[in-house]
Design a protein around this motif. Structure first.
Motif, short mmCIF file in Angstrom:
data_model
loop_
_atom_site.label_atom_id
_atom_site.label_comp_id
_atom_site.label_asym_id
_atom_site.label_seq_id
_atom_site.Cartn_x
_atom_site.Cartn_y
_atom_site.Cartn_z
N ASN A 27 0.91 -1.13 0.07
CA ASN A 27 -0.01 0.10 0.05
C ASN A 27 0.80 1.31 0.25
N LEU A 28 0.72 2.02 -0.93
CA LEU A 28 1.78 3.26 -1.22
C LEU A 28 1.36 4.30 -0.23
N ILE A 29 0.26 4.28 0.31
CA ILE A 29 -0.10 5.19 1.76
C ILE A 29 0.73 5.01 2.85
N LEU A 33 3.19 7.70 0.84
CA LEU A 33 2.88 8.60 -0.41
C LEU A 33 1.51 9.25 0.07
N ASP A 34 1.50 10.56 0.34
CA ASP A 34 0.17 10.87 0.64
C ASP A 34 -0.51 11.54 -0.74
N SER A 35 -1.74 12.13 -0.62
CA SER A 35 -2.57 12.49 -1.85
C SER A 35 -1.87 13.60 -2.64
N LEU A 41 2.76 13.36 -8.92
CA LEU A 41 3.24 12.09 -9.63
C LEU A 41 2.13 12.30 -11.04
N LEU A 42 1.15 12.30 -10.71
CA LEU A 42 0.16 12.22 -11.86
C LEU A 42 0.29 13.34 -12.84
N LEU A 52 -4.27 10.67 -17.45
CA LEU A 52 -4.44 9.82 -16.12
C LEU A 52 -5.51 10.74 -15.34
N ASP A 53 -6.67 9.85 -14.76
CA ASP A 53 -7.52 10.58 -13.72
C ASP A 53 -7.22 10.09 -12.42
N PHE A 54 -7.13 10.83 -11.58
CA PHE A 54 -6.57 10.84 -10.26
C PHE A 54 -7.65 9.98 -9.46
#
Length: 77
Positions: A27-29, A33-35, A41-42, A52-54
């Motif tokens: 899990n990246l969180i 990795l926060d929002s 990154l996106l 890309l769609d968040f």
């Protein structure tokens, strides 16, 4: 074109970890990795021509899930 290795490297740089420390199903969180970092990154990957769609990425927060989204996106292009 974004590769899986490049994606892993970009994520690792964002959370200050070694790329090899990021497992496909981690899990990246949980790895830090926060929002805001995910959004950055996106934006970076979208500047390379990906549409890309968040919201897709927010549903499943693993390297494998994100790669599946990106791979589909690049296959359509």
């Amino acid at each position: 074109m974004l590769t899986r290795d490049r994606m892993r490297t970009d994520i690792a740089a964002m959370i200050h970890e070694a790329p090899e420390d990021i497992g496909g199903d981690d899990n990246l969180i949980d790895l830090g990795l926060d929002s805001m970092r995910a959004m950055n990154l996106l934006v970076q990957w979208n500047e390379a021509g990906l549409g890309l769609d968040f919201s897709e990425f927010a549903e499943r927060l693993t390297l494998n899930a994100w790669w599946a989204i990106i791979d589909r996106s690049q296959s359509r292009a």
